[in-house]
Structures are given as structure tokens and as C-alpha cells.
Design a protein around this motif. Structure first.
Motif, PDB file in Angstrom:
ATOM      1  N   GLY A  35      40.142  39.476  36.721  1.00 52.57           N
ATOM      2  CA  GLY A  35      40.250  40.655  37.405  1.00 52.57           C
ATOM      3  C   GLY A  35      41.141  41.568  36.774  1.00 52.57           C
ATOM      4  N   TRP A  36      40.819  42.856  36.744  1.00 52.47           N
ATOM      5  CA  TRP A  36      41.709  43.938  36.358  1.00 52.47           C
ATOM      6  C   TRP A  36      42.518  44.545  37.567  1.00 52.47           C
ATOM      7  CZ3 TRP A  36      43.308  44.734  31.522  1.00 52.47           C
ATOM      8  CH2 TRP A  36      42.529  44.269  30.440  1.00 52.47           C
ATOM      9  N   TYR A 108      38.773  38.199  45.623  1.00 48.69           N
ATOM     10  CA  TYR A 108      39.268  38.753  44.221  1.00 48.69           C
ATOM     11  C   TYR A 108      39.735  39.886  44.068  1.00 48.69           C
ATOM     12  CZ  TYR A 108      35.046  41.558  45.249  1.00 48.69           C
ATOM     13  OH  TYR A 108      34.078  42.190  46.050  1.00 48.69           O
ATOM     14  N   GLU A 109      39.611  40.708  45.371  1.00 50.21           N
ATOM     15  CA  GLU A 109      40.512  41.985  45.134  1.00 50.21           C
ATOM     16  C   GLU A 109      41.822  41.973  45.282  1.00 50.21           C
ATOM     17  OE1 GLU A 109      38.524  40.890  47.492  1.00 50.21           O
ATOM     18  OE2 GLU A 109      39.269  41.378  49.564  1.00 50.21           O
ATOM     19  N   LYS A 110      42.173  40.720  45.600  1.00 53.45           N
ATOM     20  CA  LYS A 110      43.562  40.437  46.260  1.00 53.45           C
ATOM     21  C   LYS A 110      44.278  39.860  44.844  1.00 53.45           C
ATOM     22  CE  LYS A 110      42.967  40.186  50.976  1.00 53.45           C
ATOM     23  NZ  LYS A 110      43.333  41.556  51.335  1.00 53.45           N
ATOM     24  N   GLY A 111      45.643  40.348  44.627  1.00 55.09           N
ATOM     25  CA  GLY A 111      46.200  39.707  43.404  1.00 55.09           C
ATOM     26  C   GLY A 111      46.663  38.309  43.646  1.00 55.09           C
ATOM     27  N   ASP A 112      46.919  37.855  45.013  1.00 56.13           N
ATOM     28  CA  ASP A 112      47.472  36.375  45.313  1.00 56.13           C
ATOM     29  C   ASP A 112      46.055  35.409  44.991  1.00 56.13           C
ATOM     30  OD1 ASP A 112      49.198  37.186  48.199  1.00 56.13           O
ATOM     31  OD2 ASP A 112      49.761  37.542  46.113  1.00 56.13           O
ATOM     32  N   ALA A 113      44.772  35.965  44.790  1.00 54.57           N
ATOM     33  CA  ALA A 113      43.854  35.046  44.350  1.00 54.57           C
ATOM     34  C   ALA A 113      43.829  34.484  43.039  1.00 54.57           C
ATOM     35  CB  ALA A 113      42.448  35.827  44.561  1.00 54.57           C
ATOM     36  N   TYR A 114      44.803  34.993  42.125  1.00 56.66           N
ATOM     37  CA  TYR A 114      44.755  34.657  40.706  1.00 56.66           C
ATOM     38  C   TYR A 114      46.030  33.921  40.406  1.00 56.66           C
ATOM     39  CZ  TYR A 114      41.131  38.229  40.611  1.00 56.66           C
ATOM     40  OH  TYR A 114      39.596  38.739  40.860  1.00 56.66           O
TER      41      TYR A 114
END
Length: 127
Positions: A35-36, A108-114
């Protein structure tokens, strides 16, 4: 473990284009969803675009839809963010994030997913 290195940021005039790159190492390319995200001064980090590990699915924030394109070079294990028709409000530090999966990162739109992040690259759009 996944290592990410971003490149391609810089200064551009409004209406211009830039291409960011996120090179990954440590795992096969098709197992790394990316993701970016971006963060402007004084603002919260926000989602920009995402691509699945296989590279077959993409998603975009409404603010960049039609202007930005995320793509994947599986051979080189690099994800690109082509940014066209840049606006002053696109000015931010852009971060690449990765999750080990063939598919999209869940939420995927949440930073915590990565679980893995690059160091960031500055994009400045002058009006």
C-alpha cells in the motif's frame, strides 16, 4: 522479514507527474501486498493506493482516483505509483507499506493492516 526502499520523490509543478518506486526484498514478489500512504505536515496519515500480492487487484483513495496508478513489477519485486495531474494538496511524505499475503491486506486502507514500512519519500507540488 521484508525490507522496503522508496524512491522517486521530488519537487514538481502543479499539473506535472512523478513516479514513486517501492523496492522490496526478503520474500517472493507475489507474496507481498503493498500500500501507499501519505502524511502531510499537521495532518494524519492517509491511504493512497493498494495492490494485492499477485498484482491483479488494485484500490485507490477517492482523492487520487483517475490521477494515480499503482502497478507491480513481479520480476523486480517493485511497486510503482505513477502520479499524474499533481495538485498542491498532494504534497506529503509518501510511505510504502507491505503485508505478507497473495491478496489484498485485510482492511488495506488502514495503516495497521501492514507490518512493514519504508522510510518515506518527500513529494512537493508547487502551485
Amino acid at each position: 522479514q521484508v525490507q522496503l526502499v522508496e524512491s522517486g520523490g521530488g519537487l514538481v509543478q502543479a499539473g506535472g507527474s512523478l513516479r514513486l518506486a517501492c523496492a522490496a526484498s526478503g520474500r517472493p514478489s507475489n507474496t507481498i501486498a503493498r500500500g501507499w500512504f501519505r502524511q502531510a505536515p499537521g495532518k494524519e496519515r492517509e491511504f493512497v493506493a493498494a495492490i494485492s500480492g499477485t498484482g491483479t487487484s488494485t484500490a485507490y483513495a477517492d482523492s487520487v482516483k483517475g490521477r494515480f496508478t499503482i502497478s507491480k513489477d513481479n520480476v523486480g519485486n517493485t511497486v510503482y505509483l505513477q502520479m499524474n495531474s499533481l495538485k498542491s494538496e498532494d504534497t506529503a511524505v509518501y510511505y510504502c507499506a507491505a503485508k505478507i499475503t497473495y491478496y489484498f491486506a485485510t482492511a488495506y486502507e488502514k495503516g495497521d493492516a501492514y507490518g512493514h514500512w519504508g522510510q518515506g519519500t518527500q513529494v512537493t507540488v508547487s502551485s
